[in-house]
Design a protein around this motif. Structure first.
Motif, PDB file in Angstrom:
ATOM      1  N   LEU A 163     -27.596  54.147  71.483  1.00 32.15           N
ATOM      2  CA  LEU A 163     -26.426  53.279  71.539  1.00 32.15           C
ATOM      3  C   LEU A 163     -26.850  51.853  71.219  1.00 32.15           C
ATOM      4  O   LEU A 163     -27.775  51.315  71.833  1.00 32.15           O
ATOM      5  CB  LEU A 163     -25.804  53.326  72.939  1.00 32.15           C
ATOM      6  CG  LEU A 163     -25.442  54.720  73.460  1.00 32.15           C
ATOM      7  CD1 LEU A 163     -25.000  54.649  74.913  1.00 32.15           C
ATOM      8  CD2 LEU A 163     -24.373  55.344  72.595  1.00 32.15           C
ATOM      9  N   ASP A 164     -26.177  51.230  70.279  1.00 31.20           N
ATOM     10  CA  ASP A 164     -26.443  49.844  69.901  1.00 31.20           C
ATOM     11  C   ASP A 164     -25.618  48.945  70.819  1.00 31.20           C
ATOM     12  O   ASP A 164     -24.396  48.934  70.756  1.00 31.20           O
ATOM     13  CB  ASP A 164     -26.060  49.634  68.432  1.00 31.20           C
ATOM     14  CG  ASP A 164     -26.393  48.251  67.924  1.00 31.20           C
ATOM     15  OD1 ASP A 164     -26.613  47.329  68.737  1.00 31.20           O
ATOM     16  OD2 ASP A 164     -26.426  48.075  66.695  1.00 31.20           O
ATOM     17  N   ILE A 165     -26.304  48.189  71.667  1.00 29.24           N
ATOM     18  CA  ILE A 165     -25.604  47.329  72.617  1.00 29.24           C
ATOM     19  C   ILE A 165     -25.195  46.008  71.959  1.00 29.24           C
ATOM     20  O   ILE A 165     -24.056  45.597  72.048  1.00 29.24           O
ATOM     21  CB  ILE A 165     -26.476  47.063  73.870  1.00 29.24           C
ATOM     22  CG1 ILE A 165     -26.906  48.385  74.515  1.00 29.24           C
ATOM     23  CG2 ILE A 165     -25.753  46.163  74.862  1.00 29.24           C
ATOM     24  CD1 ILE A 165     -25.794  49.311  74.930  1.00 29.24           C
ATOM     25  N   ASP A 166     -26.158  45.332  71.299  1.00 23.58           N
ATOM     26  CA  ASP A 166     -25.831  44.041  70.686  1.00 23.58           C
ATOM     27  C   ASP A 166     -26.635  43.734  69.419  1.00 23.58           C
ATOM     28  O   ASP A 166     -26.748  42.592  69.019  1.00 23.58           O
ATOM     29  CB  ASP A 166     -25.997  42.904  71.692  1.00 23.58           C
ATOM     30  CG  ASP A 166     -27.434  42.726  72.157  1.00 23.58           C
ATOM     31  OD1 ASP A 166     -28.352  43.322  71.565  1.00 23.58           O
ATOM     32  OD2 ASP A 166     -27.643  41.965  73.122  1.00 23.58           O
ATOM     33  N   GLY A 167     -27.191  44.740  68.802  1.00 23.34           N
ATOM     34  CA  GLY A 167     -27.959  44.533  67.580  1.00 23.34           C
ATOM     35  C   GLY A 167     -29.452  44.350  67.799  1.00 23.34           C
ATOM     36  O   GLY A 167     -30.238  44.536  66.887  1.00 23.34           O
ATOM     37  N   THR A 168     -29.833  43.968  69.011  1.00 27.16           N
ATOM     38  CA  THR A 168     -31.264  43.863  69.345  1.00 27.16           C
ATOM     39  C   THR A 168     -31.608  44.604  70.627  1.00 27.16           C
ATOM     40  O   THR A 168     -32.767  44.753  70.962  1.00 27.16           O
ATOM     41  CB  THR A 168     -31.708  42.386  69.503  1.00 27.16           C
ATOM     42  OG1 THR A 168     -30.954  41.773  70.546  1.00 27.16           O
ATOM     43  CG2 THR A 168     -31.533  41.627  68.208  1.00 27.16           C
ATOM     44  N   THR A 169     -30.599  45.046  71.340  1.00 30.39           N
ATOM     45  CA  THR A 169     -30.797  45.832  72.560  1.00 30.39           C
ATOM     46  C   THR A 169     -30.124  47.185  72.364  1.00 30.39           C
ATOM     47  O   THR A 169     -28.986  47.255  71.894  1.00 30.39           O
ATOM     48  CB  THR A 169     -30.201  45.131  73.792  1.00 30.39           C
ATOM     49  OG1 THR A 169     -30.787  43.830  73.913  1.00 30.39           O
ATOM     50  CG2 THR A 169     -30.461  45.924  75.062  1.00 30.39           C
ATOM     51  N   TYR A 170     -30.841  48.235  72.712  1.00 29.17           N
ATOM     52  CA  TYR A 170     -30.357  49.600  72.530  1.00 29.17           C
ATOM     53  C   TYR A 170     -30.532  50.381  73.819  1.00 29.17           C
ATOM     54  O   TYR A 170     -31.364  50.052  74.652  1.00 29.17           O
ATOM     55  CB  TYR A 170     -31.147  50.297  71.411  1.00 29.17           C
ATOM     56  CG  TYR A 170     -31.076  49.546  70.108  1.00 29.17           C
ATOM     57  CD1 TYR A 170     -30.053  49.788  69.215  1.00 29.17           C
ATOM     58  CD2 TYR A 170     -32.021  48.577  69.792  1.00 29.17           C
ATOM     59  CE1 TYR A 170     -29.966  49.080  68.022  1.00 29.17           C
ATOM     60  CE2 TYR A 170     -31.945  47.864  68.602  1.00 29.17           C
ATOM     61  CZ  TYR A 170     -30.919  48.114  67.717  1.00 29.17           C
ATOM     62  OH  TYR A 170     -30.832  47.416  66.558  1.00 29.17           O
ATOM     63  N   GLU A 171     -29.737  51.402  73.979  1.00 30.66           N
ATOM     64  CA  GLU A 171     -29.894  52.364  75.064  1.00 30.66           C
ATOM     65  C   GLU A 171     -30.221  53.701  74.433  1.00 30.66           C
ATOM     66  O   GLU A 171     -29.475  54.193  73.575  1.00 30.66           O
ATOM     67  CB  GLU A 171     -28.608  52.490  75.893  1.00 30.66           C
ATOM     68  CG  GLU A 171     -28.283  51.300  76.738  1.00 30.66           C
ATOM     69  CD  GLU A 171     -29.069  51.226  78.029  1.00 30.66           C
ATOM     70  OE1 GLU A 171     -29.499  52.272  78.546  1.00 30.66           O
ATOM     71  OE2 GLU A 171     -29.270  50.104  78.511  1.00 30.66           O
ATOM     72  N   PHE A 172     -31.346  54.274  74.825  1.00 37.45           N
ATOM     73  CA  PHE A 172     -31.684  55.627  74.420  1.00 37.45           C
ATOM     74  C   PHE A 172     -31.119  56.562  75.496  1.00 37.45           C
ATOM     75  O   PHE A 172     -31.406  56.388  76.674  1.00 37.45           O
ATOM     76  CB  PHE A 172     -33.194  55.825  74.333  1.00 37.45           C
ATOM     77  CG  PHE A 172     -33.863  55.022  73.255  1.00 37.45           C
ATOM     78  CD1 PHE A 172     -33.276  54.833  72.020  1.00 37.45           C
ATOM     79  CD2 PHE A 172     -35.115  54.467  73.464  1.00 37.45           C
ATOM     80  CE1 PHE A 172     -33.900  54.102  71.019  1.00 37.45           C
ATOM     81  CE2 PHE A 172     -35.756  53.741  72.477  1.00 37.45           C
ATOM     82  CZ  PHE A 172     -35.154  53.551  71.242  1.00 37.45           C
ATOM     83  N   VAL A 173     -30.315  57.523  75.091  1.00 36.16           N
ATOM     84  CA  VAL A 173     -29.794  58.537  76.012  1.00 36.16           C
ATOM     85  C   VAL A 173     -30.718  59.747  75.877  1.00 36.16           C
ATOM     86  O   VAL A 173     -30.897  60.288  74.797  1.00 36.16           O
ATOM     87  CB  VAL A 173     -28.336  58.924  75.677  1.00 36.16           C
ATOM     88  CG1 VAL A 173     -27.835  59.981  76.648  1.00 36.16           C
ATOM     89  CG2 VAL A 173     -27.440  57.683  75.687  1.00 36.16           C
ATOM     90  N   LEU A 174     -31.295  60.146  77.009  1.00 33.45           N
ATOM     91  CA  LEU A 174     -32.285  61.219  77.034  1.00 33.45           C
ATOM     92  C   LEU A 174     -31.801  62.357  77.914  1.00 33.45           C
ATOM     93  O   LEU A 174     -31.055  62.137  78.878  1.00 33.45           O
ATOM     94  CB  LEU A 174     -33.610  60.680  77.583  1.00 33.45           C
ATOM     95  CG  LEU A 174     -34.158  59.425  76.894  1.00 33.45           C
ATOM     96  CD1 LEU A 174     -35.301  58.835  77.716  1.00 33.45           C
ATOM     97  CD2 LEU A 174     -34.631  59.732  75.494  1.00 33.45           C
ATOM     98  N   GLU A 175     -32.235  63.568  77.588  1.00 35.76           N
ATOM     99  CA  GLU A 175     -31.923  64.738  78.408  1.00 35.76           C
ATOM    100  C   GLU A 175     -33.158  65.596  78.552  1.00 35.76           C
ATOM    101  O   GLU A 175     -34.057  65.555  77.714  1.00 35.76           O
ATOM    102  CB  GLU A 175     -30.786  65.566  77.811  1.00 35.76           C
ATOM    103  CG  GLU A 175     -31.192  66.387  76.606  1.00 35.76           C
ATOM    104  CD  GLU A 175     -30.104  67.322  76.090  1.00 35.76           C
ATOM    105  OE1 GLU A 175     -28.953  67.270  76.556  1.00 35.76           O
ATOM    106  OE2 GLU A 175     -30.436  68.129  75.199  1.00 35.76           O
TER     107      GLU A 175
END
Length: 56
Positions: A40-52
């Motif tokens: 997920l792109d939060i603001d172009g320099t911060t991302y969230e990786f969703v893991l399972e």
């Protein structure tokens, strides 16, 4: 037959998504059994990786 169940978590990552920058974070998660399912792109320099990973 039982349905496979999963647990999920997110990991915040700041910086470039170039392989050399993001890879150490993902390799560390993979060593604990996590698989990347979404970025997920939060603001172009911060991302969230969703893991399972499977619940055993």
């Amino acid at each position: 037959m039982t349905e496979q169940r999963f647990e999920y978590k997110t990991v915040e990552f700041s910086g470039s998504l170039r392989k050399r920058d993001a890879e150490p974070t993902l390799v560390e998660a993979a060593a604990e059994g996590w698989q990347l399912v979404e970025t997920l792109d939060i603001d172009g320099t911060t991302y969230e990786f969703v893991l399972e990973r499977p619940i055993e």
